[in-house]
Scaffold this active site. Structure first.
Site, mmCIF file in Angstrom:
data_model
loop_
_atom_site.group_PDB
_atom_site.id
_atom_site.type_symbol
_atom_site.label_atom_id
_atom_site.label_comp_id
_atom_site.label_asym_id
_atom_site.label_seq_id
_atom_site.Cartn_x
_atom_site.Cartn_y
_atom_site.Cartn_z
ATOM 1 N NE ARG A 160 5.766 -10.941 -0.139
ATOM 2 C CZ ARG A 160 6.263 -10.041 0.683
ATOM 3 N NH1 ARG A 160 7.523 -9.624 0.552
ATOM 4 N NH2 ARG A 160 5.547 -9.513 1.657
ATOM 5 N N GLY A 161 4.224 -8.240 -1.966
ATOM 6 C CA GLY A 161 4.291 -7.001 -1.195
ATOM 7 C C GLY A 161 3.658 -5.887 -2.021
ATOM 8 C CB ALA A 162 0.992 -3.448 -1.206
ATOM 9 N NE ARG B 139 -1.114 -11.602 -4.393
ATOM 10 C CZ ARG B 139 -0.453 -11.593 -3.230
ATOM 11 N NH1 ARG B 139 0.742 -11.043 -3.147
ATOM 12 N NH2 ARG B 139 -0.994 -12.114 -2.141
ATOM 13 C CD GLN C 3 3.798 -14.328 2.897
ATOM 14 O OE1 GLN C 3 3.527 -15.042 3.868
ATOM 15 N NE2 GLN C 3 2.933 -14.098 1.942
ATOM 16 C CG ASP D 132 -1.521 -5.948 1.005
ATOM 17 O OD1 ASP D 132 -1.213 -6.293 2.165
ATOM 18 O OD2 ASP D 132 -0.862 -6.281 0.008
ATOM 19 C CG ASN E 218 -0.887 -6.041 6.346
ATOM 20 O OD1 ASN E 218 -0.297 -5.867 5.276
ATOM 21 N ND2 ASN E 218 -0.253 -6.498 7.419
ATOM 22 C CE LYS E 219 0.050 -12.100 3.448
ATOM 23 N NZ LYS E 219 -0.542 -12.848 2.298
HETATM 24 O O1 MRU Z 1 0.737 -11.848 0.112
HETATM 25 P P1 MRU Z 1 1.832 -10.829 0.273
HETATM 26 O O2 MRU Z 1 3.122 -11.432 0.725
HETATM 27 O O3 MRU Z 1 1.997 -9.969 -0.953
HETATM 28 O O4 MRU Z 1 1.323 -9.886 1.433
HETATM 29 C C1 MRU Z 1 2.067 -8.742 1.754
HETATM 30 C C2 MRU Z 1 1.536 -7.987 2.905
HETATM 31 O O5 MRU Z 1 0.486 -8.253 3.433
HETATM 32 C C3 MRU Z 1 2.337 -6.776 3.341
HETATM 33 O O6 MRU Z 1 2.204 -6.557 4.706
HETATM 34 C C4 MRU Z 1 1.822 -5.557 2.576
HETATM 35 O O7 MRU Z 1 1.835 -5.801 1.203
HETATM 36 C C5 MRU Z 1 2.606 -4.341 2.874
HETATM 37 S S1 MRU Z 1 4.253 -4.467 2.292
HETATM 38 C C6 MRU Z 1 5.005 -2.970 2.471
#
Ligand code: MRU
Length: 312
Positions: free
Chosen positions: A46-48, A80, A171, A212, A222-223
């Site tokens: 996960r993570g963008a 996603r 996370q 994201d 973002n999250k």
């Molecule tokens: O649902 P996730 O864990 O993929 O969410 C990730 C985030 O919101 C991060 O803050 C975002 O992807 C930036 S990561 C460099």
């Protein structure tokens, strides 16, 4: 110190299963595109930026015919919806392969470029000279191809970290704290509900998160919980920054209203009761002090213009 959440091996794509952290460091070996799609959907990776990199490698698993490559690209992009890095990376590899290039070579290039962008973001962010940083979710090596975005700023600033636990999937509690421990950094975990009190009582001098997707006007997805942090930071007069590479800017979205927000399974919150479970929120540009990118720091008001000039 090297954390390798995704790698290309003789067997295909090797993914560190993030749902098992911090208890176990186990790996999934994907030899089919559908296995990578599932790993992205389940948040095993996960993570963008990192889902973009992973999907780019997955394209090298598809049969090299135009039909198979297009089908693979479609299924990866649909895994996603919110992070633009995913479709950006897949489209880049697709174009390369349809023109006779190598998917693997392009994926490796995307991975390497992301690592370099993380370093630059960390270096630029360090100029903010923060000593006590609050963040949410995980934006480190487990979310990118390098040291991370917002977490990279924490590392390069040598700042003390306060990490929101990041409900519902933790996370922050599971991944950011795991990384901070690996780097031997001073970090404390807080429950999400303690963010305001922490800003008020712990001399926080910077709130910074990853992103994201960033719309043309600077509105940022973002999250879930990021919007709340931005509102609190305003109240406590603490600068609120977003750290992201140019690959997270989406010029096709005029404002945050156009960014699709992923809604996840309610059972992630409660096995007993109905639940509303958006995975991301939109922080309006007016609450953002600035953007730390690989090109430097842009005040929020200017990002709309400058994002256009960031290379895609
Ligand atoms: O649902 P996730 O864990 O993929 O969410 C990730 C985030 O919101 C991060 O803050 C975002 O992807 C930036 S990561 C460099």
């Amino acid at each position: 110190m090297k954390i390798r959440p995704v790698a290309w091996t003789r067997d295909g794509v090797r993914i560190l299963d993030q749902t098992q952290l911090p208890q176990r460091e186990t790996y999934i070996h994907c030899t089919r595109v559908s296995q990578v799609v599932r790993a992205i959907e389940r948040l095993q990776v996960r993570g963008a930026p990192l889902i973009g990199i992973t999907a780019a490698y997955a394209m090298a698993l598809a049969r090299p015919t135009p039909t198979a490559l297009k089908k693979a690209a479609q299924s990866l992009i649909e895994a996603r919806p919110t992070a633009i890095n995913l479709s950006w990376a897949v489209k880049r590899v697709l174009e390369k392969t349809l023109n006779g290039g190598s998917a693997l070579q392009e994926a490796r290039a995307i991975h390497k470029e992301d690592a370099a962008m993380c370093e630059a973001i960390g270096r630029h962010g360090a100029a903010l000279k923060a000593k006590r940083i609050l963040t949410i979710c995980n934006s480190g090596a487990l979310a990118t191809g390098g040291i991370g975005t917002a977490f990279g700023v924490v590392l390069r600033s040598k700042a003390e970290l306060f990490a929101c636990e990041t409900r519902p999937l933790s996370q922050g509690a599971r991944l950011t704290m795991w990384e901070a421990k690996k780097w031997k950094r001073k970090a404390q975990l807080i429950v999400d509900g303690a963010a305001a009190t922490t800003m008020k009582n712990q001399n926080i001098d910077l709130v910074i998160t990853g992103a994201d997707r960033i719309a043309r006007n600077g509105d940022t997805a973002n999250k879930i919980g990021t919007l709340g942090l931005a509102l609190m930071a305003k109240e406590f007069k603490i600068p609120f920054y977003i750290a992201a590479p140019s690959t997270t800017f989406d010029p096709s979205c005029k404002t945050g209203k156009e960014i699709p927000i992923e809604e996840r399974d309610p059972t992630e919150i409660s096995p007993h009761f109905p639940a509303y479970n958006p995975a991301f929120d939109i922080t309006p540009a007016k609450l953002i002090t600035g953007f730390v990118t690989e090109k430097g720091i842009f005040p929020a008001g200017k990002v709309a213009l400058d994002a256009q000039r960031l290379p895609k």
